[in-house]
Design a protein around this motif. Sequence first.
Motif, PDB file in Angstrom:
ATOM      1  N   GLN A 147       0.840  -1.190   0.000  1.00  0.00           N
ATOM      2  CA  GLN A 147       0.000   0.000   0.000  1.00  0.00           C
ATOM      3  C   GLN A 147       0.875   1.240   0.000  1.00  0.00           C
ATOM      4  N   ALA A 148       0.262   2.407   0.145  1.00  0.00           N
ATOM      5  CA  ALA A 148       0.972   3.670   0.013  1.00  0.00           C
ATOM      6  C   ALA A 148       0.166   4.763   0.710  1.00  0.00           C
ATOM      7  N   PRO A 149       0.660   6.001   0.748  1.00  0.00           N
ATOM      8  CA  PRO A 149      -0.037   7.068   1.466  1.00  0.00           C
ATOM      9  C   PRO A 149      -1.482   7.301   1.042  1.00  0.00           C
ATOM     10  N   ILE A 153       1.379  11.821   6.809  1.00  0.00           N
ATOM     11  CA  ILE A 153       1.412  10.449   6.304  1.00  0.00           C
ATOM     12  C   ILE A 153       2.821  10.171   5.793  1.00  0.00           C
ATOM     13  N   VAL A 154       3.433   9.114   6.277  1.00  0.00           N
ATOM     14  CA  VAL A 154       4.774   8.750   5.837  1.00  0.00           C
ATOM     15  C   VAL A 154       4.679   7.870   4.589  1.00  0.00           C
ATOM     16  N   GLU A 155       5.404   8.258   3.561  1.00  0.00           N
ATOM     17  CA  GLU A 155       5.536   7.403   2.382  1.00  0.00           C
ATOM     18  C   GLU A 155       6.778   6.543   2.569  1.00  0.00           C
ATOM     19  N   LEU A 156       6.585   5.253   2.777  1.00  0.00           N
ATOM     20  CA  LEU A 156       7.720   4.368   2.988  1.00  0.00           C
ATOM     21  C   LEU A 156       8.548   4.225   1.718  1.00  0.00           C
ATOM     22  N   PRO A 157       9.871   4.106   1.852  1.00  0.00           N
ATOM     23  CA  PRO A 157      10.715   3.868   0.682  1.00  0.00           C
ATOM     24  C   PRO A 157      10.241   2.641  -0.099  1.00  0.00           C
ATOM     25  N   GLY A 158      10.217   2.781  -1.429  1.00  0.00           N
ATOM     26  CA  GLY A 158       9.781   1.680  -2.282  1.00  0.00           C
ATOM     27  C   GLY A 158       8.285   1.572  -2.434  1.00  0.00           C
ATOM     28  N   HIS A 159       7.553   2.568  -1.953  1.00  0.00           N
ATOM     29  CA  HIS A 159       6.089   2.580  -2.030  1.00  0.00           C
ATOM     30  C   HIS A 159       5.617   3.899  -2.636  1.00  0.00           C
ATOM     31  N   GLY A 160       4.386   3.889  -3.128  1.00  0.00           N
ATOM     32  CA  GLY A 160       3.848   5.112  -3.711  1.00  0.00           C
ATOM     33  C   GLY A 160       4.705   5.584  -4.870  1.00  0.00           C
ATOM     34  N   ASN A 161       5.180   6.813  -4.785  1.00  0.00           N
ATOM     35  CA  ASN A 161       6.012   7.389  -5.844  1.00  0.00           C
ATOM     36  C   ASN A 161       7.508   7.244  -5.587  1.00  0.00           C
ATOM     37  N   ASP A 162       7.856   6.661  -4.435  1.00  0.00           N
ATOM     38  CA  ASP A 162       9.272   6.528  -4.088  1.00  0.00           C
ATOM     39  C   ASP A 162       9.920   5.402  -4.897  1.00  0.00           C
ATOM     40  N   GLN A 163      11.087   5.680  -5.464  1.00  0.00           N
ATOM     41  CA  GLN A 163      11.740   4.727  -6.355  1.00  0.00           C
ATOM     42  C   GLN A 163      13.026   4.127  -5.772  1.00  0.00           C
ATOM     43  N   THR A 164      13.134   4.090  -4.453  1.00  0.00           N
ATOM     44  CA  THR A 164      14.288   3.437  -3.831  1.00  0.00           C
ATOM     45  C   THR A 164      14.359   1.978  -4.266  1.00  0.00           C
ATOM     46  N   PRO A 165      15.499   1.508  -4.749  1.00  0.00           N
ATOM     47  CA  PRO A 165      15.610   0.104  -5.176  1.00  0.00           C
ATOM     48  C   PRO A 165      15.312  -0.840  -4.014  1.00  0.00           C
ATOM     49  N   PRO A 166      14.535  -1.889  -4.244  1.00  0.00           N
ATOM     50  CA  PRO A 166      14.137  -2.778  -3.139  1.00  0.00           C
ATOM     51  C   PRO A 166      15.298  -3.450  -2.428  1.00  0.00           C
ATOM     52  N   GLU A 167      16.393  -3.671  -3.139  1.00  0.00           N
ATOM     53  CA  GLU A 167      17.539  -4.327  -2.492  1.00  0.00           C
ATOM     54  C   GLU A 167      18.215  -3.415  -1.467  1.00  0.00           C
ATOM     55  N   LYS A 168      17.884  -2.127  -1.479  1.00  0.00           N
ATOM     56  CA  LYS A 168      18.462  -1.183  -0.524  1.00  0.00           C
ATOM     57  C   LYS A 168      17.529  -0.886   0.653  1.00  0.00           C
ATOM     58  N   LYS A 216      -5.394  -0.255  -8.534  1.00  0.00           N
ATOM     59  CA  LYS A 216      -4.679   0.743  -9.334  1.00  0.00           C
ATOM     60  C   LYS A 216      -3.358   1.136  -8.687  1.00  0.00           C
ATOM     61  N   ASN A 217      -3.335   1.200  -7.359  1.00  0.00           N
ATOM     62  CA  ASN A 217      -2.150   1.673  -6.643  1.00  0.00           C
ATOM     63  C   ASN A 217      -1.236   0.554  -6.163  1.00  0.00           C
ATOM     64  N   TYR A 218      -1.553  -0.675  -6.508  1.00  0.00           N
ATOM     65  CA  TYR A 218      -0.750  -1.813  -6.066  1.00  0.00           C
ATOM     66  C   TYR A 218       0.675  -1.738  -6.637  1.00  0.00           C
ATOM     67  N   ARG A 219       1.655  -2.024  -5.780  1.00  0.00           N
ATOM     68  CA  ARG A 219       3.050  -2.153  -6.207  1.00  0.00           C
ATOM     69  C   ARG A 219       3.661  -3.382  -5.557  1.00  0.00           C
ATOM     70  N   THR A 220       4.622  -3.977  -6.244  1.00  0.00           N
ATOM     71  CA  THR A 220       5.349  -5.098  -5.656  1.00  0.00           C
ATOM     72  C   THR A 220       6.041  -4.657  -4.375  1.00  0.00           C
ATOM     73  N   GLU A 221       6.220  -5.575  -3.447  1.00  0.00           N
ATOM     74  CA  GLU A 221       6.676  -5.243  -2.098  1.00  0.00           C
ATOM     75  C   GLU A 221       8.132  -5.646  -1.853  1.00  0.00           C
ATOM     76  N   PRO A 222       8.947  -4.738  -1.282  1.00  0.00           N
ATOM     77  CA  PRO A 222      10.297  -5.128  -0.860  1.00  0.00           C
ATOM     78  C   PRO A 222      10.236  -6.255   0.170  1.00  0.00           C
TER      79      PRO A 222
END
Length: 270
Positions: A42-44, A63-78, A191-197
């Motif tokens: 999920q996301a904000p 609302i905190v946007e966690l890294p790797g969620h929403g619009n944040d593009q932090t690589p999941p391995e990090k 619509k807002n689903y993203r793969t999870e770290p």
Amino acid sequence: MKNLKLIQFIVVIYTFLLTSCTDHSAQPIQAKQYVLVHGAWQAPYAWESVKSGLESQGNKVVIVELPGHGNDQTPPEKITLDTYKEKVIAALSAMDGKVILAGHSLGGMIISSVAESVPGKIEKLVYIAAYLPASGQTLDQLAHTDADSQLGADGTLIFNKDGVTVDVKQDRIVDLFIQDGTPEIQNLVLKNYRTEPLIPFINPVTLTDKNFGSVEKVYIKTLQDHVISPSLQNSMIMANGVKTVYEINSGHSPFLSKPDLLTALLIGIK
């Protein structure tokens, strides 16, 4: 005791609805600060209705946007559980005074870790259908104790070949996370689903009585939850000695299916 809780809940809802009909420019007697942390996949966006409800009563909400969620593009391995923790601590550090820190699902692991690091910044921890760990536990370990969860059903989780992300089977997303939502809300989740770290799922938390144990805790149970079953919620509540417990007759995402009820509970927490 159940009748008393029901009466208290009705009073909270009535007060919230009554004040919602009045001039929103009027500030409540004691405005509070809330920091809201979303869960996995999920996301904000999921918190927006609750944020609006809290702010309509004069409260400050982040609302905190966690890294790797929403619009944040932090690589999941990090991304690790500590990555999430530091993002939340940064949000708390930017606010004056104490906050009510609420976490959903995976967010329960995060807010527990935050409380261990900065207990003096937190007025209360609020777990909403959230994992509430003991020291040394991982989310993965807690989830594997949940025999009634539908998330662990065969084929529901897809562990990707990259070794650092995990998905939910597409045709199971709605039933798991938002079975009680309107078609519009269900489509919003899809619509807002993203793969999870994946790495934060296997990172343990270290918690002490001095820090984490000093912060007052509240648990909001979700009685129709398909992800974290009510039985596991009860076990975590008992294991951690949580004394203030509320219930919502919802699935895993009450901020989407019953945002007004959840908002009223958050406002009414003493």
